[in-house]
Design a protein around this motif. Structure first.
Motif, mmCIF file in Angstrom:
data_model
loop_
_atom_site.group_PDB
_atom_site.id
_atom_site.type_symbol
_atom_site.label_atom_id
_atom_site.label_comp_id
_atom_site.label_asym_id
_atom_site.label_seq_id
_atom_site.Cartn_x
_atom_site.Cartn_y
_atom_site.Cartn_z
ATOM 1 N N TYR A 198 89.391 57.938 41.604
ATOM 2 C CA TYR A 198 89.611 56.674 42.550
ATOM 3 C C TYR A 198 88.222 55.954 42.747
ATOM 4 N N VAL A 199 87.233 56.477 42.910
ATOM 5 C CA VAL A 199 85.688 55.852 43.066
ATOM 6 C C VAL A 199 85.460 55.261 41.771
ATOM 7 N N ALA A 200 85.615 55.884 40.615
ATOM 8 C CA ALA A 200 85.427 55.227 39.366
ATOM 9 C C ALA A 200 86.163 53.898 39.080
ATOM 10 N N ALA A 201 87.282 54.033 39.221
ATOM 11 C CA ALA A 201 88.153 52.680 39.120
ATOM 12 C C ALA A 201 87.747 51.637 39.862
ATOM 13 N N ASN A 202 87.502 51.854 41.092
ATOM 14 C CA ASN A 202 86.866 50.804 42.023
ATOM 15 C C ASN A 202 85.735 50.253 41.678
ATOM 16 N N GLU A 203 84.816 51.151 41.222
ATOM 17 C CA GLU A 203 83.426 50.619 40.878
ATOM 18 C C GLU A 203 83.622 49.853 39.600
ATOM 19 N N ILE A 204 84.470 50.155 38.520
ATOM 20 C CA ILE A 204 84.363 49.493 37.282
ATOM 21 C C ILE A 204 85.265 48.205 37.335
ATOM 22 N N TYR A 205 86.242 48.089 38.150
ATOM 23 C CA TYR A 205 86.666 46.949 38.695
ATOM 24 C C TYR A 205 85.738 45.913 39.068
ATOM 25 N N ASP A 206 84.821 46.368 40.112
ATOM 26 C CA ASP A 206 83.906 45.298 40.377
ATOM 27 C C ASP A 206 82.936 44.719 39.245
ATOM 28 N N MET A 207 82.721 45.933 38.258
ATOM 29 C CA MET A 207 81.815 45.426 37.161
ATOM 30 C C MET A 207 82.502 44.159 36.331
ATOM 31 N N TYR A 208 83.780 44.618 36.071
ATOM 32 C CA TYR A 208 84.416 43.802 35.327
ATOM 33 C C TYR A 208 84.703 42.309 36.038
ATOM 34 N N ALA A 209 84.692 42.419 37.391
ATOM 35 C CA ALA A 209 84.902 40.929 37.832
ATOM 36 C C ALA A 209 83.325 40.313 37.818
ATOM 37 N N LYS A 210 82.163 41.075 37.750
ATOM 38 C CA LYS A 210 80.936 40.417 37.287
ATOM 39 C C LYS A 210 80.746 40.138 36.202
ATOM 40 N N ALA A 211 81.277 40.625 35.066
ATOM 41 C CA ALA A 211 81.352 40.745 33.698
ATOM 42 C C ALA A 211 82.066 39.375 33.426
ATOM 43 N N ALA A 212 83.200 39.213 34.020
ATOM 44 C CA ALA A 212 83.938 37.899 33.806
ATOM 45 C C ALA A 212 83.172 36.703 34.166
ATOM 46 N N GLU A 213 82.805 36.785 35.345
ATOM 47 C CA GLU A 213 81.887 35.701 35.721
ATOM 48 C C GLU A 213 80.540 35.242 34.855
ATOM 49 N N TYR A 214 80.037 36.301 34.459
ATOM 50 C CA TYR A 214 78.937 36.079 33.230
ATOM 51 C C TYR A 214 79.526 35.532 32.031
ATOM 52 N N VAL A 215 80.722 35.957 31.619
ATOM 53 C CA VAL A 215 81.225 35.402 30.467
ATOM 54 C C VAL A 215 81.619 33.853 30.609
ATOM 55 N N ILE A 216 82.177 33.658 31.793
ATOM 56 C CA ILE A 216 82.577 32.050 31.898
ATOM 57 C C ILE A 216 81.134 31.262 31.890
ATOM 58 N N GLU A 217 80.250 31.742 32.795
ATOM 59 C CA GLU A 217 79.044 30.876 32.831
ATOM 60 C C GLU A 217 78.486 30.691 31.696
ATOM 61 N N ASN A 218 78.623 31.785 30.768
ATOM 62 C CA ASN A 218 77.622 31.661 29.501
ATOM 63 C C ASN A 218 78.595 31.353 28.365
ATOM 64 N N ALA A 231 95.811 34.119 33.971
ATOM 65 C CA ALA A 231 95.246 34.032 32.734
ATOM 66 C C ALA A 231 93.896 34.722 32.673
ATOM 67 N N TYR A 232 93.190 35.056 33.649
ATOM 68 C CA TYR A 232 91.930 35.387 33.346
ATOM 69 C C TYR A 232 91.848 37.009 33.226
ATOM 70 N N ILE A 236 92.130 30.153 31.711
ATOM 71 C CA ILE A 236 91.280 31.290 32.441
ATOM 72 C C ILE A 236 90.348 30.761 33.423
ATOM 73 N N LYS A 237 89.700 29.470 33.111
ATOM 74 C CA LYS A 237 88.741 29.053 34.063
ATOM 75 C C LYS A 237 89.535 28.537 35.330
ATOM 76 N N LYS A 238 90.818 28.147 34.944
ATOM 77 C CA LYS A 238 91.382 27.590 36.336
ATOM 78 C C LYS A 238 91.944 28.807 37.177
ATOM 79 N N SER A 239 92.416 29.661 36.654
ATOM 80 C CA SER A 239 92.977 30.834 37.307
ATOM 81 C C SER A 239 91.568 31.542 38.149
ATOM 82 N N TRP A 240 90.314 31.538 37.324
ATOM 83 C CA TRP A 240 89.480 32.402 37.967
ATOM 84 C C TRP A 240 88.794 31.577 39.135
ATOM 85 N N GLU A 241 88.807 30.239 39.253
ATOM 86 C CA GLU A 241 88.271 29.695 40.140
ATOM 87 C C GLU A 241 88.984 29.659 41.468
#
Length: 392
Positions: A48-68, A269-270, A84-89
């Motif tokens: 439970y803890v692992a999945a929750n933490e990793i999802y948060d990491m994915y969200a930060k990584a997605a922001e990083y991919v879009i920004e860069n 889409a994201y 993807i951009k539209k759905s993310w924002e």
């Protein structure tokens, strides 16, 4: 070592009464195992803890991919970047459900992320319903599972309306908006999974409909069933990357529909960013000290035993295991041979006394919500078996 409890299997008639028709594999073997994996409460909590933490990491990584603007690195089709951009924002594009695949987690083996099935994950029917039925039919305590998946997805459908607010506000805010559910005609597993999601959404309080994918109608003003009824939401059990390559006109139309705010598409889409195994490399770059991540690169890992995977690939197809000297140890055939590859440090799966290997699947619906397992060989493929669990 995996500890197993032998159980009485569900009969074919019982499975089919539940709507589960894909119970027998092509070699005539049973798809649902007649054993349960014994999981301690502490092990379930760790998943439970692992999945929750990793999802948060994915969200930060997605922001990083879009920004860069790293879409090319992840092999994201150009005709879906705007979607993807539209759905993310905008938070109204809510992620309904997904599944993490993990090695370890049992018998003191550390949990390691293998991949994330974020767009069209399988095993939902098995995890959400069959595990309960297995325990019930064997006169076991049905509550002794890490499995509130049905309720979690129901609450997550409500969040399409309430977003981050309390889901108890759903009834006062809901204004009759409808969800159309679609899968490809002729695929029993995908249709049953889609209809299960439709039932969950109906239980949540939505008006819903079902239409096979080939009969859905689209224009820039919205999405319609064959009778021209318009829907505010459309759930499709059809991968975004396949829409991009096989139905490019539809990809363009769906982008226009989103930009015109004519409908919301589920999963968003994201989730294609999450689905790309290239994100495993991005995650490792951003979070190299995470205990859950394996060393991953776009180049072979010299001197390290590793697994080669296609950036977009499913059910173990075209997965290869390579030893530290670069020698190919094992490889699965499949349709993804020419796709871009990632190279992930090898980690051994949990195994039982007979040597069979087990991969954990943890579903995520706003939070980690359910656990199930796949049993197979060194590479978990489409002949692997589903194995339920019981908390001990």
């Amino acid at each position: 070592m995996i500890n197993l409890t032998k159980i009485k299997p569900l009969k074919t008639e019982q499975l089919e009464e539940l709507g589960f028709t894909w119970h027998t594999d092509s070699d005539e073997s049973r798809y649902i195992s007649d054993t349960l994996i014994n999981v301690t409460h502490d092990e379930a909590e760790a998943y439970y803890v692992a999945a929750n933490e990793i999802y948060d990491m994915y969200a930060k990584a997605a922001e990083y991919v879009i920004e860069n603007n790293l879409f090319f690195e992840l092999v994201i089709p150009f005709n879906l970047i705007e979607a993807i951009k539209k759905s993310w924002e905008n938070d109204v594009h809510w992620h309904i459900y997904s599944r993490f695949d993990f090695a370890g987690g049992i018998d003191a083996k550390p949990i390691k992320l293998l991949e994330f099935n974020a767009d069209t994950p399988t095993s939902l029917f098995e995890s959400a319903l069959l595990q309960w039925a297995l325990l019930k039919s064997n006169n076991m305590d049905e509550s002794e599972q890490f499995n509130n998946l049905y309720e979690a997805i129901k609450e997550n459908f409500k969040r399409l309306v309430t977003l981050f607010d309390d889901t108890e506000l759903f009834d006062e805010r809901y204004d009759g908006w409808k969800i159309l559910f679609s899968s490809i005609a002729g695929n029993d597993e995908e249709e049953a999974t889609t209809r299960l999601l439709q039932q969950i959404a109906t239980d949540a309080g939505f008006n819903t409909g079902f239409e096979y994918l080939g009969d859905v109608k689209f224009d820039e003003d919205g999405i319609y069933d064959r009778d021209d009824n318009q829907y505010e939401y459309w759930f499709k059990l059809y991968p975004w990357e396949d829409i991009a390559t096989d139905e490019p006109e539809l990809a363009t139309m769906l982008t226009s529909i989103m930009q015109n705010q004519s409908a919301i598409i589920l999963n968003p889409a994201y989730t294609l960013l999450f689905q790309s195994k290239g994100m495993l490399k991005i995650l490792y770059d951003l979070f190299p000290d995470s205990p859950y991540l394996l060393k991953t690169s776009f180049e072979p890992l010299v001197g390290i035993k590793h697994v080669q995977k296609s950036v977009f690939g499913r059910e173990g197809a075209n997965v290869a295991i390579v030893d530290a000297n670069g020698t190919l140890l094992q490889e699965e055939d499949g349709p993804y041979k020419n796709h871009k590859k990632i190279y992930q440090e090898y980690v051994e799966l949990n195994k039982d006394a007979s040597g069979a290997k087990y991969q954990a699947g943890v579903f995520f619906a706003y939070e980690a919500s359910g656990l199930g397992f796949r049993k197979g060989g060194e590479i978990i493929n489409n002949m692997s078996k589903f194995v339920g669990h019981v908390l001990v």
